[in-house]
Design an enzyme around this catalytic site. Sequence first.
Site, PDB file in Angstrom:
ATOM      1  N   SER A 280     -35.255  64.870  35.878  1.00 45.37           N
ATOM      2  CA  SER A 280     -35.521  63.842  34.867  1.00 45.37           C
ATOM      3  C   SER A 280     -36.948  63.288  34.968  1.00 45.37           C
ATOM      4  O   SER A 280     -37.601  63.397  36.006  1.00 45.37           O
ATOM      5  CB  SER A 280     -34.533  62.689  35.034  1.00 45.37           C
ATOM      6  OG  SER A 280     -33.212  63.182  35.093  1.00 45.37           O
TER       7      SER A 280
HETATM    8  N1  SAM Z   1     -30.656  63.944  39.173  1.00 40.07           N
HETATM    9  C1  SAM Z   1     -31.212  65.244  38.938  1.00 40.07           C
HETATM   10  C2  SAM Z   1     -32.545  65.438  39.608  1.00 40.07           C
HETATM   11  O1  SAM Z   1     -33.052  64.485  40.233  1.00 40.07           O
HETATM   12  O2  SAM Z   1     -33.057  66.554  39.540  1.00 40.07           O
HETATM   13  C3  SAM Z   1     -31.303  65.579  37.474  1.00 40.07           C
HETATM   14  C4  SAM Z   1     -29.970  65.786  36.892  1.00 40.07           C
HETATM   15  S1  SAM Z   1     -29.922  66.785  35.432  1.00 40.07           S
HETATM   16  C5  SAM Z   1     -30.659  65.744  34.250  1.00 40.07           C
HETATM   17  C6  SAM Z   1     -28.165  66.650  35.128  1.00 40.07           C
HETATM   18  C7  SAM Z   1     -27.318  67.428  36.105  1.00 40.07           C
HETATM   19  O3  SAM Z   1     -25.952  67.081  35.889  1.00 40.07           O
HETATM   20  C8  SAM Z   1     -27.390  68.942  35.941  1.00 40.07           C
HETATM   21  O4  SAM Z   1     -27.758  69.532  37.141  1.00 40.07           O
HETATM   22  C9  SAM Z   1     -25.980  69.330  35.525  1.00 40.07           C
HETATM   23  O5  SAM Z   1     -25.573  70.602  36.009  1.00 40.07           O
HETATM   24  C10 SAM Z   1     -25.170  68.215  36.156  1.00 40.07           C
HETATM   25  N2  SAM Z   1     -23.839  67.986  35.611  1.00 40.07           N
HETATM   26  C11 SAM Z   1     -23.417  68.045  34.333  1.00 40.07           C
HETATM   27  N3  SAM Z   1     -22.109  67.752  34.268  1.00 40.07           N
HETATM   28  C12 SAM Z   1     -21.700  67.483  35.545  1.00 40.07           C
HETATM   29  C13 SAM Z   1     -20.462  67.107  36.138  1.00 40.07           C
HETATM   30  N4  SAM Z   1     -19.341  66.932  35.423  1.00 40.07           N
HETATM   31  N5  SAM Z   1     -20.429  66.920  37.476  1.00 40.07           N
HETATM   32  C14 SAM Z   1     -21.533  67.089  38.227  1.00 40.07           C
HETATM   33  N6  SAM Z   1     -22.721  67.455  37.734  1.00 40.07           N
HETATM   34  C15 SAM Z   1     -22.806  67.641  36.404  1.00 40.07           C
END
Ligand code: SAM
Length: 223
Positions: free
Chosen positions: A69
């Site tokens: 992000s």
């Molecule tokens: N916090 C992260 C970073 O610092 O790099 C960025 C997160 S990215 C915007 C969103 C993440 O949420 C993705 O890696 C995606 O695979 C994960 N995601 C989506 N649905 C999810 C779920 N139900 N449980 C866990 N992770 C999930």
Amino acid sequence: MNYAVNEEESFAERREEMVAQQLRARGVRDTAVLQAFLTVPREQFVPHNLRASAYEDAPLPIPGGQTISQPYVVAYMLSLLALRPTDRVLEVGTGSGYAAALLSQIVAEVYTVERQAELVAYARKRLAEIGCENVWVYHGDGSLGWPEHAPYDAILVSAGSPEVPQALREQLVINGRLVIPVGSSRRQQRIVLVQRTGANSYRQQHLSPVAFVPLIGVQGWEE
Ligand code: SAM
């Protein structure tokens, strides 16, 4: 001339510029949050070919079609959580592991859940490389939280959900705070701050518009 030392100094300078220009200048005041951004090397969490762009004011692609992000958005969300050094925190959506690494500098324990196995390995490797010992990464559906370690003082959701998952509300301590992007479209949301005010009562505020990748899971969007 030692190229690696010079490269590290240059990243440290860019980190300072990022904190001054992208965070402080936009009103981020929480000193623990600012210090964490000064400390954690974002270049370690972006794919190797994007290291030169690590301090841009933008989200960047990571494996699995996901994103690390924008720094300002993460700082804003962390500030809303009003974190204290003794807190135990759940993050949903580990992605690269960068936000978990920031959290690890601010609080006592960080539990983070990621649904893509590839990213679980990616984040674990990077968190180990920078010596984070108070972060635990779990492969699973974070829309259901991580009940074994609940309740949490704070929960950060790093993906956009159609609504606030009930499982996450219930894993907060009383007076705990949850920050989550919520929206009726898969790509556009508003930050929602939920505070648990009692066993069955919550206060909810709708804040700034954001654009996160979707939270896919039982209490999020369908696959
Ligand atoms: N916090 C992260 C970073 O610092 O790099 C960025 C997160 S990215 C915007 C969103 C993440 O949420 C993705 O890696 C995606 O695979 C994960 N995601 C989506 N649905 C999810 C779920 N139900 N449980 C866990 N992770 C999930």
